[in-house]
Write an enzyme that holds these catalytic residues in place. Structure first.
Site, PDB file in Angstrom:
ATOM      1  N   TYR A 136       2.117   4.796 -11.252  1.00 39.80           N
ATOM      2  CA  TYR A 136       3.214   5.661 -11.075  1.00 39.80           C
ATOM      3  C   TYR A 136       3.599   6.297 -12.342  1.00 39.80           C
ATOM      4  O   TYR A 136       3.841   7.794 -12.140  1.00 39.80           O
ATOM      5  CB  TYR A 136       3.582   5.114  -9.691  1.00 39.80           C
ATOM      6  CG  TYR A 136       3.597   5.033  -8.823  1.00 39.80           C
ATOM      7  CD1 TYR A 136       2.752   4.606  -8.200  1.00 39.80           C
ATOM      8  CD2 TYR A 136       3.627   5.583  -7.081  1.00 39.80           C
ATOM      9  CE1 TYR A 136       1.516   3.929  -7.202  1.00 39.80           C
ATOM     10  CE2 TYR A 136       3.520   5.734  -6.110  1.00 39.80           C
ATOM     11  CZ  TYR A 136       2.310   4.711  -6.516  1.00 39.80           C
ATOM     12  OH  TYR A 136       2.249   4.508  -4.736  1.00 39.80           O
ATOM     13  N   ASP A 220      -8.011  -8.134  -4.791  1.00 42.40           N
ATOM     14  CA  ASP A 220      -9.227  -7.824  -3.371  1.00 42.40           C
ATOM     15  C   ASP A 220      -8.501  -9.077  -2.724  1.00 42.40           C
ATOM     16  O   ASP A 220      -8.661  -8.705  -1.784  1.00 42.40           O
ATOM     17  CB  ASP A 220     -10.273  -6.771  -4.184  1.00 42.40           C
ATOM     18  CG  ASP A 220     -10.932  -8.482  -5.322  1.00 42.40           C
ATOM     19  OD1 ASP A 220     -10.396  -9.078  -5.996  1.00 42.40           O
ATOM     20  OD2 ASP A 220     -11.904  -8.333  -5.748  1.00 42.40           O
ATOM     21  N   ASP A 244       1.995  -1.159  -3.032  1.00 46.33           N
ATOM     22  CA  ASP A 244       1.809   0.022  -2.156  1.00 46.33           C
ATOM     23  C   ASP A 244       0.622  -0.017  -1.207  1.00 46.33           C
ATOM     24  O   ASP A 244       1.072   0.407  -0.298  1.00 46.33           O
ATOM     25  CB  ASP A 244       1.693   1.502  -3.029  1.00 46.33           C
ATOM     26  CG  ASP A 244       1.592   2.702  -2.271  1.00 46.33           C
ATOM     27  OD1 ASP A 244       2.347   2.754  -0.969  1.00 46.33           O
ATOM     28  OD2 ASP A 244       0.736   3.984  -2.321  1.00 46.33           O
ATOM     29  N   ASP A 248       1.148  -1.309   2.909  1.00 43.66           N
ATOM     30  CA  ASP A 248       0.420  -0.174   4.255  1.00 43.66           C
ATOM     31  C   ASP A 248      -0.005  -1.332   5.395  1.00 43.66           C
ATOM     32  O   ASP A 248      -0.919  -1.477   6.975  1.00 43.66           O
ATOM     33  CB  ASP A 248      -0.429   0.559   4.377  1.00 43.66           C
ATOM     34  CG  ASP A 248       0.738   1.803   4.076  1.00 43.66           C
ATOM     35  OD1 ASP A 248       1.748   1.937   3.779  1.00 43.66           O
ATOM     36  OD2 ASP A 248       0.291   3.437   4.576  1.00 43.66           O
TER      37      ASP A 248
HETATM   38  C1  IPM Z   1       5.054   4.225  -0.602  1.00 43.52           C
HETATM   39  C2  IPM Z   1       4.344   5.533  -0.186  1.00 43.52           C
HETATM   40  C3  IPM Z   1       5.213   6.542  -1.340  1.00 43.52           C
HETATM   41  C4  IPM Z   1       4.388   5.360  -2.842  1.00 43.52           C
HETATM   42  C5  IPM Z   1       4.777   7.856  -1.956  1.00 43.52           C
HETATM   43  C6  IPM Z   1       4.909   9.076  -1.158  1.00 43.52           C
HETATM   44  C7  IPM Z   1       5.586   8.179  -3.160  1.00 43.52           C
HETATM   45  O1  IPM Z   1       3.871   5.551   0.025  1.00 43.52           O
HETATM   46  O2  IPM Z   1       6.661   4.673  -0.060  1.00 43.52           O
HETATM   47  O3  IPM Z   1       5.160   3.549   0.041  1.00 43.52           O
HETATM   48  O4  IPM Z   1       2.930   5.490  -3.037  1.00 43.52           O
HETATM   49  O5  IPM Z   1       4.997   4.541  -3.848  1.00 43.52           O
HETATM   50 MN    MN Z   2       3.185   3.386   1.138  1.00 42.16          MN
END
Ligand code: IPM
Ligand code: MN
Ligand code: NAD
Length: 350
Positions: A136, A220, A244, A248
């Site tokens: 990042y 993975d 990240d 999710d």
């Molecule tokens: C998160 C989001 C952010 C990230 C983006 C919006 C920069 O996806 O906070 O998970 O990738 O860190």
């Molecule tokens: Mn995210």
């Protein structure tokens, strides 16, 4: 002095933070709350997604809570002015390198997950995502035109020993207060940064945390294990990009992306940055149906980790649990409550 700086942001950000504000005012009326523009709305007003003034206020507050930023409206903005660039600048500016993302399945939501009930019932693990390094932030990054036509894009993954060590230390310390197990996920089989990650975690473990069980796992495989048998995890530490993606995935185990809060922490005594892990959800923004619980639970984490009000955090956490027990569900959880009605349901339990 501001105790809690709210940065509602874009899309559903303002919708979910409005519920946080109601709850904060009811639960902790003594908190000094301020609210500022951040993200796409700040770009529209000031030409910058994060102004220097807002960054200074964030660093001077006790805790910062944001909603979400970004959306199709700003897809064409210059890369360094995009709402997401503002978010990265906020994280870097606040030096919040350790991002705690708890994957906790509330008992009444065990049926809301797309996984079988027995896999997620009682689920409680913590992802510790490195937040201010890796791909990042690595340089160089650019897109260039190639002489023969076509273009070439470069991103750079970089990690240093201290960056890995400080986030791993947070993971080991957290594990000691939990089930004493840390999984460290990387791609040491293909990436030099993964190799260094594994070495540094191994060394730190031997030096300071040999009482904690450590398992190295390739990222993975971690993604697969998380849907095969998620309850094997206690603390999972990983880099910025893997963290990240894996968080999710973890959110869906808890019922919905709208359930997962986060706390980004830096050096002790510095303000934390609290944010639901979901985005601005352009597909449902403006409809008043977003689940505010990830944002509300982010406030719960702020009470605990930055505002020194663990008593209020406990009350809020219990109130969310009772609201869910009584069947409060937004549409993402298979119900019909609006964002504000979910806020009402939590307030009623306070
Ligand atoms: C998160 C989001 C952010 C990230 C983006 C919006 C920069 O996806 O906070 O998970 O990738 O860190
Ligand atoms: Mn995210
Ligand atoms: P998203 O998280 O916004 O949405 C993914 C899916 O989950 C959508 O279907 C959305 O409706 C649903 N969802 C998310 N939060 C929800 C909630 N609280 N209640 C109910 N449903 C919810 O991810 P995306 O669509 O990939 O990204 C949209 C924008 O948000 C992008 O610009 C992205 O960069 C940005 N983003 C910002 C943050 C942040 O500010 N921290 C985090 C992630 C994405």
């Amino acid at each position: 002095m501001t105790d809690l700086l709210l940065l509602p942001g874009d899309g559903i950000g303002p919708e979910v933070t409005a519920q946080v504000r109601r709850i904060a005012e009811a639960l902790a009326p003594d908190l000094a709350i301020a609210e500022r523009l951040f993200g796409g709305c700040s770009y529209d007003a000031h030409g910058e997604p994060l102004t220097q003034a807002v960054l200074a206020e964030a660093k001077a507050a006790k805790a910062v809570l944001m909603g979400a930023v970004g959306g199709p409206k700003w897809a064409g903005a210059p890369r360094d002015k995009r709402p997401e660039a503002g978010l990265l600048a906020l994280r870097a500016g606040m030096e919040v390198f350790a991002n705690l993302r708890p994957a906790l399945c509330f008992q009444p939501l065990a049926d809301a997950s797309s996984l079988k009930r027995e896999l997620v019932e009682g689920l409680d693990f913590m992802i510790v995502r490195e937040l201010t390094g890796g791909i990042y932030f690595g340089a160089p990054r650019f897109i260039e035109d190639l002489p023969g036509g076509g273009r070439r894009a470069v991103d750079t993954q970089v990690y240093t020993t201290p960056e890995i060590e400080r986030v791993a230390r947070v993971a080991f310390q957290l594990a000691r207060g939990r089930r004493n197990l840390v999984h460290s996920a990387e791609k040491s089989n293909v990436m030099d940064s993964g190799l260094l990650w594994r070495e540094v975690v191994t060394d730190l473990h031997a030096r300071e945390f040999s009482d904690v069980r450590l398992e190295h796992i390739l990222a993975d495989n971690a993604a697969m294990q998380m849907v095969k048998n998620p309850k094997q995890f206690d603390v999972l530490v990983t880099d910025n990009l893997f963290g990240d993606i894996l968080s999710d995935e973890a959110a869906q185990l808890t019922g919905s992306l709208g359930m997962l809060p986060s706390a980004a922490l830096g050096a002790p005594g510095k303000p934390g940055l609290y944010e639901p892990i979901h985005g601005s959800a352009p597909d449902i923004a403006g409809q008043g149906i977003a689940n505010p619980l990830a944002a509300i639970l982010s406030f719960e984490m702020a009470l605990r980790w930055s505002l020194d009000r663990a008593d209020l955090a406990d009350r809020l956490f219990a109130a969310v649990g009772r609201a869910l027990d009584r069947g409060a569900r937004t549409t993402d959880l298979g119900g019909a409550l609006s964002t504000a009605q979910m806020g009402d349901a939590v307030l009623a339990q306070l």
